[in-house]
Design a protein around this motif. Sequence first.
Motif, PDB file in Angstrom:
ATOM      1  N   GLU A  50      -5.366 -12.008   1.999  1.00  0.00           N
ATOM      2  CA  GLU A  50      -4.967 -12.027   3.401  1.00  0.00           C
ATOM      3  C   GLU A  50      -3.757 -11.122   3.639  1.00  0.00           C
ATOM      4  O   GLU A  50      -3.679 -10.424   4.657  1.00  0.00           O
ATOM      5  N   LEU A  51      -2.814 -11.132   2.711  1.00  0.00           N
ATOM      6  CA  LEU A  51      -1.650 -10.251   2.849  1.00  0.00           C
ATOM      7  C   LEU A  51      -2.070  -8.787   2.821  1.00  0.00           C
ATOM      8  O   LEU A  51      -1.547  -7.961   3.582  1.00  0.00           O
ATOM      9  N   ARG A  52      -3.038  -8.467   1.949  1.00  0.00           N
ATOM     10  CA  ARG A  52      -3.533  -7.085   1.879  1.00  0.00           C
ATOM     11  C   ARG A  52      -4.224  -6.711   3.189  1.00  0.00           C
ATOM     12  O   ARG A  52      -4.020  -5.602   3.707  1.00  0.00           O
ATOM     13  N   ARG A  53      -5.006  -7.611   3.742  1.00  0.00           N
ATOM     14  CA  ARG A  53      -5.706  -7.323   4.999  1.00  0.00           C
ATOM     15  C   ARG A  53      -4.694  -7.081   6.120  1.00  0.00           C
ATOM     16  O   ARG A  53      -4.862  -6.158   6.930  1.00  0.00           O
ATOM     17  N   ARG A  54      -3.647  -7.891   6.168  1.00  0.00           N
ATOM     18  CA  ARG A  54      -2.607  -7.690   7.183  1.00  0.00           C
ATOM     19  C   ARG A  54      -1.911  -6.346   6.990  1.00  0.00           C
ATOM     20  O   ARG A  54      -1.681  -5.620   7.952  1.00  0.00           O
ATOM     21  N   TRP A  55      -1.586  -6.030   5.743  1.00  0.00           N
ATOM     22  CA  TRP A  55      -0.908  -4.766   5.453  1.00  0.00           C
ATOM     23  C   TRP A  55      -1.745  -3.571   5.896  1.00  0.00           C
ATOM     24  O   TRP A  55      -1.258  -2.663   6.573  1.00  0.00           O
ATOM     25  N   LEU A  56      -3.020  -3.560   5.532  1.00  0.00           N
ATOM     26  CA  LEU A  56      -3.884  -2.424   5.839  1.00  0.00           C
ATOM     27  C   LEU A  56      -4.138  -2.283   7.337  1.00  0.00           C
ATOM     28  O   LEU A  56      -4.413  -1.182   7.829  1.00  0.00           O
ATOM     29  N   ALA A  57      -4.034  -3.381   8.082  1.00  0.00           N
ATOM     30  CA  ALA A  57      -4.267  -3.323   9.523  1.00  0.00           C
ATOM     31  C   ALA A  57      -3.029  -2.902  10.310  1.00  0.00           C
ATOM     32  O   ALA A  57      -3.125  -2.591  11.501  1.00  0.00           O
TER      33      ALA A  57
ATOM     34  N   ALA B 118       7.475   6.655   0.935  1.00  0.00           N
ATOM     35  CA  ALA B 118       6.129   6.479   0.395  1.00  0.00           C
ATOM     36  C   ALA B 118       5.081   6.672   1.493  1.00  0.00           C
ATOM     37  O   ALA B 118       4.049   7.329   1.280  1.00  0.00           O
ATOM     38  N   LEU B 119       5.341   6.123   2.671  1.00  0.00           N
ATOM     39  CA  LEU B 119       4.377   6.239   3.767  1.00  0.00           C
ATOM     40  C   LEU B 119       4.223   7.676   4.258  1.00  0.00           C
ATOM     41  O   LEU B 119       3.207   8.026   4.852  1.00  0.00           O
ATOM     42  N   ALA B 120       5.209   8.504   3.969  1.00  0.00           N
ATOM     43  CA  ALA B 120       5.127   9.909   4.383  1.00  0.00           C
ATOM     44  C   ALA B 120       4.140  10.702   3.538  1.00  0.00           C
ATOM     45  O   ALA B 120       3.644  11.747   3.980  1.00  0.00           O
ATOM     46  N   VAL B 121       3.830  10.204   2.327  1.00  0.00           N
ATOM     47  CA  VAL B 121       2.969  10.981   1.420  1.00  0.00           C
ATOM     48  C   VAL B 121       1.769  10.184   0.909  1.00  0.00           C
ATOM     49  O   VAL B 121       0.900  10.744   0.235  1.00  0.00           O
ATOM     50  N   MET B 122       1.691   8.889   1.230  1.00  0.00           N
ATOM     51  CA  MET B 122       0.615   8.037   0.739  1.00  0.00           C
ATOM     52  C   MET B 122      -0.007   7.283   1.901  1.00  0.00           C
ATOM     53  O   MET B 122       0.633   7.067   2.933  1.00  0.00           O
TER      54      MET B 122
ATOM     55  N   MET C 147      -1.944   3.699   3.410  1.00  0.00           N
ATOM     56  CA  MET C 147      -1.534   2.297   3.323  1.00  0.00           C
ATOM     57  C   MET C 147      -2.084   1.615   2.067  1.00  0.00           C
ATOM     58  O   MET C 147      -1.415   0.775   1.462  1.00  0.00           O
ATOM     59  N   GLN C 148      -3.312   1.958   1.660  1.00  0.00           N
ATOM     60  CA  GLN C 148      -3.876   1.373   0.444  1.00  0.00           C
ATOM     61  C   GLN C 148      -3.071   1.790  -0.777  1.00  0.00           C
ATOM     62  O   GLN C 148      -2.774   0.971  -1.657  1.00  0.00           O
ATOM     63  N   GLN C 149      -2.708   3.056  -0.860  1.00  0.00           N
ATOM     64  CA  GLN C 149      -1.924   3.539  -1.998  1.00  0.00           C
ATOM     65  C   GLN C 149      -0.551   2.869  -2.050  1.00  0.00           C
ATOM     66  O   GLN C 149      -0.069   2.503  -3.128  1.00  0.00           O
ATOM     67  N   VAL C 150       0.071   2.696  -0.889  1.00  0.00           N
ATOM     68  CA  VAL C 150       1.375   2.034  -0.857  1.00  0.00           C
ATOM     69  C   VAL C 150       1.226   0.569  -1.262  1.00  0.00           C
ATOM     70  O   VAL C 150       2.043   0.031  -2.014  1.00  0.00           O
ATOM     71  N   TRP C 151       0.170  -0.091  -0.782  1.00  0.00           N
ATOM     72  CA  TRP C 151      -0.080  -1.481  -1.181  1.00  0.00           C
ATOM     73  C   TRP C 151      -0.213  -1.586  -2.697  1.00  0.00           C
ATOM     74  O   TRP C 151       0.380  -2.469  -3.318  1.00  0.00           O
ATOM     75  N   ASP C 152      -0.990  -0.698  -3.285  1.00  0.00           N
ATOM     76  CA  ASP C 152      -1.181  -0.729  -4.740  1.00  0.00           C
ATOM     77  C   ASP C 152       0.147  -0.547  -5.461  1.00  0.00           C
ATOM     78  O   ASP C 152       0.412  -1.206  -6.479  1.00  0.00           O
ATOM     79  N   ALA C 153       0.983   0.345  -4.941  1.00  0.00           N
ATOM     80  CA  ALA C 153       2.286   0.580  -5.567  1.00  0.00           C
ATOM     81  C   ALA C 153       3.176  -0.653  -5.463  1.00  0.00           C
ATOM     82  O   ALA C 153       3.864  -1.029  -6.425  1.00  0.00           O
TER      83      ALA C 153
END
Length: 291
Positions: A196-203, A158-162, A164-170
């Motif tokens: 907070e989890l989303r903020r950590r993921w995106l960073a 997923a990270l190869a084609v999307m 971080m926001q798109q992967v989070w949404d998925a």
Amino acid sequence: MSRPSTFTPPPGARAHLLRTPRGEFAVIEAGTAVKGTVLLVPGFTGSKEDFIGLHEPLAEAGYRTVAVDGRGQYESPGDVDDEAPYAQVELARDLLAQAETVSDGSPVHLVGHSLGGQISRAALLLDASPFASLTLMSSGPAQISVGQQQRVKLLRDALAVMDMQQVWDAIQAMEAPEPEETQTGALDEGLDDRAELRRRWLATSPAQLIATGRQLCAEPDRVAELAAVTLPKHVLSGERDDTWPIPILDDMAVRLHAHRTIIRDAEHSPNTDQPKATADALIGFWDRIAR
């Protein structure tokens, strides 16, 4: 994904940047080193916040705690495209620099959770001299289980084609609660930390996730090498674990001649599932070493 009970440091703790010869790393630090200093290393998709529940009890027992975001994890800077800085040997050298920086002249107790345990092992095999002990927390002898390998491969693909926001949404779409659970409010508490989890993921750096995910799926068994290092060792886990099944962790502890602790009512993250019991087990292990 690990779920800290909170992202707010406890009273008496402080968040700051640790400046080392290998760069700057975000840390949460607490306590005074009456008995020693502890370096806490998080796992895959995790962060220093995964250890928030341990700071107060460890500080009360006389241990200074330093929980760190590794290179490219959450609030520590890292390359977003190049995977080379996240080779295991590079992350191990980062850890050695962190240990050197936090040490007050005495060896440091090292605690690595999951991926952090394998990076800790690699660091210790490079140079064991900075360390007083090693605790492998829910961290196994080699590659992760087949089921977890499949999940990590899905993430890497997923990270190869999307982004971080798109992967989070998925991920959120796949983990969405059933309608009746939402209506009863049974999951309300678990949803409070979503922002907070989303903020950590995106960073977090996608290159870091891709590189370390590959490591988890291909890690060789280095238990014999580690067993040859003269250092007190501790294998700690919950009573259930689908990343490294408990019998595998039991066997690793025997091969390492390590102290073994199983935390009741905990799974892959006893540090967040049962922080008080986990802290008590760590304190007991370190105090026995001192005696």
